[in-house]
Write a protein that holds these residues in place. Structure first.
Motif, PDB file in Angstrom:
ATOM      1  N   ASP A  68      45.832  -1.626  13.632  1.00  0.00           N
ATOM      2  CA  ASP A  68      44.845  -1.920  14.248  1.00  0.00           C
ATOM      3  C   ASP A  68      44.179  -1.214  15.400  1.00  0.00           C
ATOM      4  O   ASP A  68      43.020  -0.978  15.632  1.00  0.00           O
ATOM      5  CB  ASP A  68      44.772  -3.607  14.649  1.00  0.00           C
ATOM      6  CG  ASP A  68      45.591  -3.894  15.457  1.00  0.00           C
ATOM      7  OD1 ASP A  68      46.759  -3.468  15.603  1.00  0.00           O
ATOM      8  OD2 ASP A  68      45.552  -4.504  16.569  1.00  0.00           O
ATOM      9  N   TRP A  91      44.860  -4.358   7.964  1.00  0.00           N
ATOM     10  CA  TRP A  91      45.665  -5.566   7.448  1.00  0.00           C
ATOM     11  C   TRP A  91      47.283  -4.893   7.332  1.00  0.00           C
ATOM     12  O   TRP A  91      47.455  -3.868   7.427  1.00  0.00           O
ATOM     13  CB  TRP A  91      45.243  -6.150   6.300  1.00  0.00           C
ATOM     14  CG  TRP A  91      45.252  -5.208   4.813  1.00  0.00           C
ATOM     15  CD1 TRP A  91      46.163  -4.950   4.160  1.00  0.00           C
ATOM     16  CD2 TRP A  91      44.073  -4.523   4.723  1.00  0.00           C
ATOM     17  NE1 TRP A  91      45.904  -3.956   3.290  1.00  0.00           N
ATOM     18  CE2 TRP A  91      44.471  -3.638   3.422  1.00  0.00           C
ATOM     19  CE3 TRP A  91      42.702  -4.280   5.321  1.00  0.00           C
ATOM     20  CZ2 TRP A  91      43.571  -2.828   3.050  1.00  0.00           C
ATOM     21  CZ3 TRP A  91      41.551  -3.542   4.675  1.00  0.00           C
ATOM     22  CH2 TRP A  91      42.109  -2.680   3.464  1.00  0.00           C
ATOM     23  N   ARG A  95      48.884  -9.715   9.923  1.00  0.00           N
ATOM     24  CA  ARG A  95      47.591 -10.076  10.302  1.00  0.00           C
ATOM     25  C   ARG A  95      46.655  -9.337   9.393  1.00  0.00           C
ATOM     26  O   ARG A  95      46.830  -8.464   8.635  1.00  0.00           O
ATOM     27  CB  ARG A  95      47.345  -9.688  11.755  1.00  0.00           C
ATOM     28  CG  ARG A  95      48.524 -10.482  12.692  1.00  0.00           C
ATOM     29  CD  ARG A  95      48.449  -9.821  14.153  1.00  0.00           C
ATOM     30  NE  ARG A  95      48.764  -8.385  13.896  1.00  0.00           N
ATOM     31  CZ  ARG A  95      48.140  -7.626  14.729  1.00  0.00           C
ATOM     32  NH1 ARG A  95      47.055  -7.902  15.634  1.00  0.00           N
ATOM     33  NH2 ARG A  95      48.370  -6.265  14.482  1.00  0.00           N
ATOM     34  N   GLY A  97      42.307  -8.055  10.033  1.00  0.00           N
ATOM     35  CA  GLY A  97      41.161  -7.989  10.892  1.00  0.00           C
ATOM     36  C   GLY A  97      40.110  -7.173  10.827  1.00  0.00           C
ATOM     37  O   GLY A  97      40.161  -6.180   9.972  1.00  0.00           O
ATOM     38  N   GLU A 111      40.299 -11.650  14.098  1.00  0.00           N
ATOM     39  CA  GLU A 111      41.513 -11.298  13.337  1.00  0.00           C
ATOM     40  C   GLU A 111      42.054 -12.840  13.113  1.00  0.00           C
ATOM     41  O   GLU A 111      41.684 -13.587  13.482  1.00  0.00           O
ATOM     42  CB  GLU A 111      42.595 -10.547  13.899  1.00  0.00           C
ATOM     43  CG  GLU A 111      43.397 -10.837  15.217  1.00  0.00           C
ATOM     44  CD  GLU A 111      44.270 -10.138  15.763  1.00  0.00           C
ATOM     45  OE1 GLU A 111      45.384 -10.488  15.542  1.00  0.00           O
ATOM     46  OE2 GLU A 111      44.195  -9.318  16.512  1.00  0.00           O
TER      47      GLU A 111
END
Length: 279
Positions: A68, A91, A95, A97, A111
């Motif tokens: 991320d 991803w 998680r 987002g 997220e």
């Protein structure tokens, strides 16, 4: 010195990670700016007025930065170097987002945990809708549903719901390019797309020539020369230098790329304006 130590779980999550960069612009416009990231990527059309960039490398596997953070840096760099929004989708095992970057404005993101539990704030969804010009009633209802608990929707389903909203803006991802797929699979699918382009660094001279040639032919042409162009270039340099210092201290590759792009574009813009003034 960083004290980060990769665990088996984090390494496994990095291998399962995937990422896409959605640009609200045609491939011709995206290609010239994406070259300045100095990252090998595959570029394809993604519907009316949209393009998708698929990273060929996986830097989140080889450093301290998770996927991320890497994608946020890339999206920011692309957005400040262009006049269109950039949406990073990412991803891993834990998680999923998005991060939306638009010009010099603060990025906005949201997220979900792997089981679909929302982790963001409602304000992020409203800002997201406003910056992309989505319907403040119908589209916001769909986005707000993505931010509410739902035991039947995991993270992948949430991301697909987000993309479904964006189809109303013209976005259509090629089949096989979607949330939940590992990076290797995304790369294979992208390579098979008709008209796919390989974006790679070709040197400053070619990159600058291509970028200014494209800009002069477009609606942003007046920003290439004259007082507005000089003011914009100076602002890019002024913003990029302190960001570069901060990024180096944090050892953040993504933000270092954004800072380098800001400074480079500002310096080139000032030089180009002077050169054309002598013509």
């Amino acid at each position: 010195m960083s004290s980060h130590v990769s665990s088996p779980d984090s390494a496994r999550s990095a291998r399962a990670a995937g990422a896409l960069l959605l640009c609200r612009a045609e491939p011709d416009a995206v290609e010239t700016v994406a070259q300045l990231l100095r990252e090998r990527m595959l570029l394809a059309e993604a519907g009316r007025g949209w393009s998708v960039l698929v990273p060929e490398g996986k830097p989140w596997q080889h450093g301290d930065e998770p996927v991320d953070r890497v994608l946020t840096g890339w999206a920011t760099a692309l957005a400040v170097g262009s006049g269109w929004p950039v949406l990073a989708l990412w991803w891993d095992d834990d998680r999923s987002g998005y991060t939306l970057a638009a010009g010099f404005r603060r990025t906005v993101g949201y997220e979900w945990l792997a089981n679909g539990t929302p982790l963001g704030e409602d304000e992020a969804m409203r800002t997201f809708a406003g910056r992309l010009g989505l319907d403040p009633v119908l589209d916001m209802q769909s986005l707000e549903a993505l931010a509410r608990p739902d035991t039947e929707a995991d993270a992948r389903a949430r991301m697909l719901g987000l993309l479904a909203v964006l189809t109303r803006t013209g976005l259509t991802l090629p089949p096989g390019l979607g949330p939940g797929e590992p990076a290797d699979r995304l790369r294979e699918v992208a390579r098979a797309q008709q008209g796919v382009r390989q974006v790679e660094w070709s040197g400053w001279r070619d990159a600058v020539r291509a970028e200014f040639g494209a800009v002069e032919k477009g609606p942003l042409g007046p920003w290439v020369r004259g007082p507005r162009a000089r003011a914009l270039a100076a602002a890019q340099v002024a913003a990029g230098l302190p960001l570069a210092v901060w990024a180096v201290r944090r050892r953040s590759g993504g933000w270092t790329a954004a800072a380098a792009l800001l400074v480079a574009q500002g310096a080139v813009g000032l030089a180009y304006d002077r050169m054309r003034a002598r013509d």
